[in-house]
Design a protein around this motif. Sequence first.
Motif, PDB file in Angstrom:
ATOM      1  N   HIS A  11       0.812  -1.225   0.000  1.00 44.51           N
ATOM      2  CA  HIS A  11       0.000   0.000   0.000  1.00 44.51           C
ATOM      3  C   HIS A  11       0.845   1.274   0.000  1.00 44.51           C
ATOM      4  CE1 HIS A  11      -3.468  -2.554   0.266  1.00 44.51           C
ATOM      5  NE2 HIS A  11      -2.894  -3.179   1.271  1.00 44.51           N
ATOM      6  N   CYS A  48      -7.454   1.362  -4.618  1.00 44.48           N
ATOM      7  CA  CYS A  48      -6.954   0.075  -4.126  1.00 44.48           C
ATOM      8  C   CYS A  48      -8.010  -0.591  -3.244  1.00 44.48           C
ATOM      9  CB  CYS A  48      -5.683   0.336  -3.324  1.00 44.48           C
ATOM     10  SG  CYS A  48      -4.977  -1.115  -2.552  1.00 44.48           S
ATOM     11  N   CYS A  85      -7.727  -1.225  -0.328  1.00 36.19           N
ATOM     12  CA  CYS A  85      -7.677  -0.609   0.999  1.00 36.19           C
ATOM     13  C   CYS A  85      -8.445   0.710   1.027  1.00 36.19           C
ATOM     14  CB  CYS A  85      -6.232  -0.377   1.434  1.00 36.19           C
ATOM     15  SG  CYS A  85      -5.418   0.972   0.560  1.00 36.19           S
ATOM     16  N   CYS A 128      -2.185   2.643  -4.805  1.00 38.69           N
ATOM     17  CA  CYS A 128      -1.239   1.786  -4.090  1.00 38.69           C
ATOM     18  C   CYS A 128      -0.490   0.899  -5.099  1.00 38.69           C
ATOM     19  CB  CYS A 128      -1.969   0.873  -3.109  1.00 38.69           C
ATOM     20  SG  CYS A 128      -2.803   1.756  -1.788  1.00 38.69           S
TER      21      CYS A 128
HETATM   22 ZN   LIG Z   1      -3.910   0.007  -0.835  1.00 39.93          ZN
END
Ligand SMILES: [Zn+2]
Length: 372
Positions: free
Chosen positions: A231, A242, A244, A249
């Motif tokens: 990340h 991403c 996340c 990332c």
């Molecule tokens: Zn990420």
Amino acid sequence: MRGAQGDLLRLIAGGHAESRAELARLSGLAASSVSLRVEELIGSGLLVEEGSVSSRGGRRPRRLRVSPTAGVLAVADLGGHHARLGLLDLSGTPLVVEERPCEIALGPEATLNWIAASFDDLLATHGPAGVPLRGIAIGLPGPVDPASGRVVSPSRMPGWNNFPVAEHFGAHYDLPVLVENDANLLAVGEARAWPGCETVLVLKAGSGIGCGVIVNGVLHRGRGAAGDISHVRVRSDSSVTCSCGHLDCLEAYASGAALMGVLAEQGIAVGRPSDVVALVDDGIPEATALVRNAGRLIGEVLTVLVNFINPDAIVVGGSLSKAEPLISAIRAAVYERCLPLATRDLEIAVTRSGPDAALLGAGILLLDAVLS
Ligand SMILES: [Zn+2]
């Protein structure tokens, strides 16, 4: 086993020593103390003495080895769609290794129960009679809190966040259970194939991207997420969200999962990262360009790490590492951007230990846990 006996056994099991003299030198204990403890370890069946090591003149000392009948370790390395499972003896030598299909997205309970059943199956078929199981180790493709044995905020592992993996296995086995990030296991197993390299970054490029960090010969876990470069934000003309939730990332551009997603958008359907490698080998330009770009982005992230920690080697494993353009693009980025003093003797290469490196690393770390 605590204290000096465990330390001596670990030195032998880890391949660092095979004679009493080497044990004395490496442990700092007096020769008489080493001899006494070695005799105790031989008496308890954990060590055996055989053959001889080479010696310059004088009496030839006999070679100490961890006894192959002292115990068995059950180890597993999980990917997104498959698992490698094995039984090792206490010296880390595999008795059996198998790869079986396994969908990690089915969630922790189903996956871990399947692993326990697979271990039972391997022990029944390949476990030496009368040799006790001493511990369990499992590698997972996500960040692992070393204190609790839980996976924390993993990508592509629905249902696994904060699941008590070690406790779940503890219900099956009254034995030490080691839960570790897969890239860390790969790093520990692979580092043994790089003698003379004390500081090594071991990248795992598969469905995701991980990195294990060996500093002065020892795995650096930090608070559990050391080496997790997935990340880190990368430079890009476009913008990709991403898993996340952040933008751009490394994982969103350079992981096997990301490459498969882009290929699918271009009408090229592939099921696993190794299929991407096959497309590159077949000279499919879309795949080659994507893999080369992934290598460049990974290399740019690595430039920061190389300048910062000055490793002796960067070793690339995982299924994407078999794509030659990935490795050459990583090399190009690192050699172009890093300080000459940092790259003068830096090796950037694919793994040497073969497909069982993570299982061997699991054996090394698990033996540590068993002995302490
Ligand atoms: Zn990420």
